[in-house]
Design a protein around this motif. Structure first.
Motif, short mmCIF file in Angstrom:
data_model
loop_
_atom_site.label_atom_id
_atom_site.label_comp_id
_atom_site.label_asym_id
_atom_site.label_seq_id
_atom_site.Cartn_x
_atom_site.Cartn_y
_atom_site.Cartn_z
N GLY A 1 -4.59 -2.21 2.56
CA GLY A 1 -4.13 -0.88 2.15
C GLY A 1 -3.02 -0.27 2.99
O GLY A 1 -2.03 -0.93 3.34
N LEU B 1 -12.66 -6.23 15.37
CA LEU B 1 -13.60 -5.28 16.00
C LEU B 1 -14.01 -4.20 15.03
O LEU B 1 -13.37 -3.99 14.00
CB LEU B 1 -13.00 -4.67 17.27
N VAL C 1 -14.47 -0.27 14.87
CA VAL C 1 -14.02 0.91 15.63
C VAL C 1 -15.17 1.84 16.00
O VAL C 1 -15.00 2.70 16.86
CB VAL C 1 -12.92 1.71 14.88
N THR C 2 -16.32 1.67 15.36
CA THR C 2 -17.45 2.54 15.71
C THR C 2 -18.19 2.03 16.95
O THR C 2 -19.07 2.73 17.46
CB THR C 2 -18.46 2.69 14.54
N ASN D 1 -6.12 4.62 11.64
CA ASN D 1 -6.07 4.62 10.17
C ASN D 1 -7.39 4.17 9.53
O ASN D 1 -7.69 4.55 8.40
CB ASN D 1 -4.92 3.69 9.75
N THR E 1 -5.57 1.46 -3.19
CA THR E 1 -6.04 0.52 -2.16
C THR E 1 -7.51 0.16 -2.47
O THR E 1 -8.07 0.65 -3.45
CB THR E 1 -6.01 1.16 -0.75
N VAL F 1 -14.68 0.47 -1.87
CA VAL F 1 -15.53 0.56 -0.68
C VAL F 1 -16.37 1.84 -0.72
O VAL F 1 -17.58 1.82 -0.46
CB VAL F 1 -14.67 0.51 0.62
N1 LIG Z 1 -6.58 5.42 -0.60
C1 LIG Z 1 -6.48 6.75 -0.66
O1 LIG Z 1 -6.40 7.35 -1.76
C2 LIG Z 1 -6.45 7.56 0.60
C3 LIG Z 1 -6.03 8.90 0.49
C4 LIG Z 1 -6.00 9.67 1.66
C5 LIG Z 1 -6.36 9.14 2.86
N2 LIG Z 1 -6.76 7.82 2.93
C6 LIG Z 1 -7.13 7.29 4.25
O2 LIG Z 1 -6.34 6.17 4.51
C7 LIG Z 1 -6.98 5.34 5.48
C8 LIG Z 1 -6.84 3.89 5.05
O3 LIG Z 1 -7.52 3.70 3.84
P1 LIG Z 1 -6.96 2.79 2.65
O4 LIG Z 1 -6.74 3.69 1.48
O5 LIG Z 1 -5.85 1.94 3.12
O6 LIG Z 1 -8.27 1.94 2.30
P2 LIG Z 1 -8.71 0.47 2.72
O7 LIG Z 1 -7.78 -0.53 2.15
O8 LIG Z 1 -10.15 0.38 2.37
O9 LIG Z 1 -8.52 0.46 4.30
C9 LIG Z 1 -9.50 0.83 5.22
C10 LIG Z 1 -9.38 -0.12 6.40
O10 LIG Z 1 -10.21 0.35 7.44
C11 LIG Z 1 -10.90 -0.76 7.99
N3 LIG Z 1 -12.18 -0.28 8.51
C12 LIG Z 1 -13.12 0.42 7.85
N4 LIG Z 1 -14.17 0.63 8.64
C13 LIG Z 1 -13.90 0.05 9.83
C14 LIG Z 1 -14.60 -0.09 11.05
N5 LIG Z 1 -15.83 0.44 11.21
N6 LIG Z 1 -14.02 -0.76 12.08
C15 LIG Z 1 -12.78 -1.28 11.91
N7 LIG Z 1 -12.05 -1.18 10.79
C16 LIG Z 1 -12.63 -0.53 9.76
C17 LIG Z 1 -11.09 -1.74 6.84
O11 LIG Z 1 -11.17 -3.09 7.32
P3 LIG Z 1 -12.56 -3.87 7.47
O12 LIG Z 1 -13.37 -3.53 6.26
O13 LIG Z 1 -12.16 -5.30 7.55
O14 LIG Z 1 -13.15 -3.38 8.75
C18 LIG Z 1 -9.80 -1.53 6.04
O15 LIG Z 1 -8.81 -2.43 6.45
C19 LIG Z 1 -8.43 5.85 5.56
O16 LIG Z 1 -8.59 6.60 6.74
C20 LIG Z 1 -8.55 6.76 4.35
O17 LIG Z 1 -9.49 7.79 4.57
C21 LIG Z 1 -6.80 7.03 1.82
#
Ligand SMILES: NC(=O)c1ccc[n+]([C@@H]2O[C@H](COP(=O)([O-])OP(=O)(O)OC[C@H]3O[C@@H](n4cnc5c(N)ncnc54)[C@H](OP(=O)(O)O)[C@@H]3O)[C@@H](O)[C@H]2O)c1
Length: 268
Positions: A18, A63, A65-66, A91, A192, A197
């Motif tokens: 994403g 890793l 992050v928590t 992120n 994304t 998820v």
């Molecule tokens: N998509 C949207 O519409 C949107 C809108 C506003 C804000 N956001 C924010 O954008 C950020 C990125 O989200 P995204 O949309 O790109 O979704 P995504 O593709 O699901 O990305 C989230 C990433 O965070 C990693 N992650 C989750 N939990 C983790 C943990 N405990 N430790 C380490 N890595 C972890 C995941 O990798 P692993 O699962 O491999 O750990 C994944 O690569 C998030 O903070 C989300 O809240 C998204």
């Protein structure tokens, strides 16, 4: 004057997919060296391979992050393998589709662990290291447009994002005298894995918010990534990728009753 990013090191959490992956790629295209992390190695390795194929330099760290101290391990690895860290993009995060009164204490705490406490630990540790180096730097957190308004079934998520937003606002004022920039990033609906998820965590895999979002309000992760790179070049307090939504947050601030009337409970 724009900051020359060439050769500078960027750390990105959640860099395998994403917004994180696309930001890592865009940063590498701008000449940055990138350190990515996440819990799953295959998507991280894929992002590293894409960066290397394009002639860039990147490393992946597996890793969660928590985990306490994961932030130190991440920054130590980045410094050792790539050099002093210039920028950190907190992120990694996830959503939860649940009415507030149906959200358990454990669910809320788990959401805050990944979205807020992990962001705090990483940005605070990065700030301590940047202050010790005295070379400045840039800290960013991926909040959301939902840091400024909530919608039904996303109250817990919006609360974590509002908390990140406040953290960034305070850190920006605290660190400005030391040449350290702090920016919050506020994407709108971005295509994304996020929605799959969130649905998985919520136990309602048939409900994906993105399916209900008007097309006008759906963006690509590249759009967010490009905005982040522009902010790295010319630091600004906040990164917004939709002017209309940003304006709506200002209207909500002054006319909350009007805003509430317009937001419908479309959650299934
Ligand atoms: N998509 C949207 O519409 C949107 C809108 C506003 C804000 N956001 C924010 O954008 C950020 C990125 O989200 P995204 O949309 O790109 O979704 P995504 O593709 O699901 O990305 C989230 C990433 O965070 C990693 N992650 C989750 N939990 C983790 C943990 N405990 N430790 C380490 N890595 C972890 C995941 O990798 P692993 O699962 O491999 O750990 C994944 O690569 C998030 O903070 C989300 O809240 C998204």
């Amino acid at each position: 004057m724009a900051i020359d990013l060439h050769g500078k090191v960027l750390v990105v959490t959640g860099g395998g997919t994403g917004i994180g992956a696309e930001t890592a790629l865009a940063a590498a295209e701008a000449g940055m060296k990138v350190c990515l992390c996440g819990r799953r190695m295959p998507p991280l390795e894929e992002t590293v391979a894409r960066i290397e194929q394009a002639g860039g330099q990147a490393i992946a760290v597996k890793l969660d992050v928590t985990d306490q101290e994961s932030e130190s391990h991440l920054l130590d690895t980045a410094e050792k393998e790539l050099g002093p860290v210039w920028a950190v993009f907190a992120n990694a995060g996830r959503g939860l589709n649940r009415y507030v009164n149906e959200t358990s204490d454990a669910e809320m705490k788990a959401l805050f662990e990944v979205n807020f406490f992990a962001t705090h630990r990483l940005l605070a540790e990065s700030a301590r290291r940047m202050l010790a180096h005295g070379q400045g730097g840039h800290l960013l957190a991926c909040a959301s447009c939902l840091s400024r308004f909530a919608i039904p079934k996303h109250g817990g998520y919006a609360a974590t994002k509002a908390s990140q937003d406040m953290l960034c606002q305070a850190m920006r004022l605290e660190l400005k005298p030391h040449g350290i920039h702090v920016s919050s990033v506020h994407p709108i609906t971005t295509r994304t894995e996020f929605f799959e998820v969130a649905a998985e965590h919520s136990g309602n895999s048939d409900y994906k918010v993105i399916d209900d979002a008007p097309k006008l309000f759906i963006q690509s992760s590249r759009r967010v990534a490009n905005a982040v790179i522009r902010c790295l070049r010319r630091p600004r307090p906040e990164v917004w990728t939709s002017r209309i939504v940003r304006m709506a947050t200002a209207i909500r601030c002054v006319f909350p009753t009007l805003f509430d009337r317009k937001v419908k409970d479309t959650a299934r």
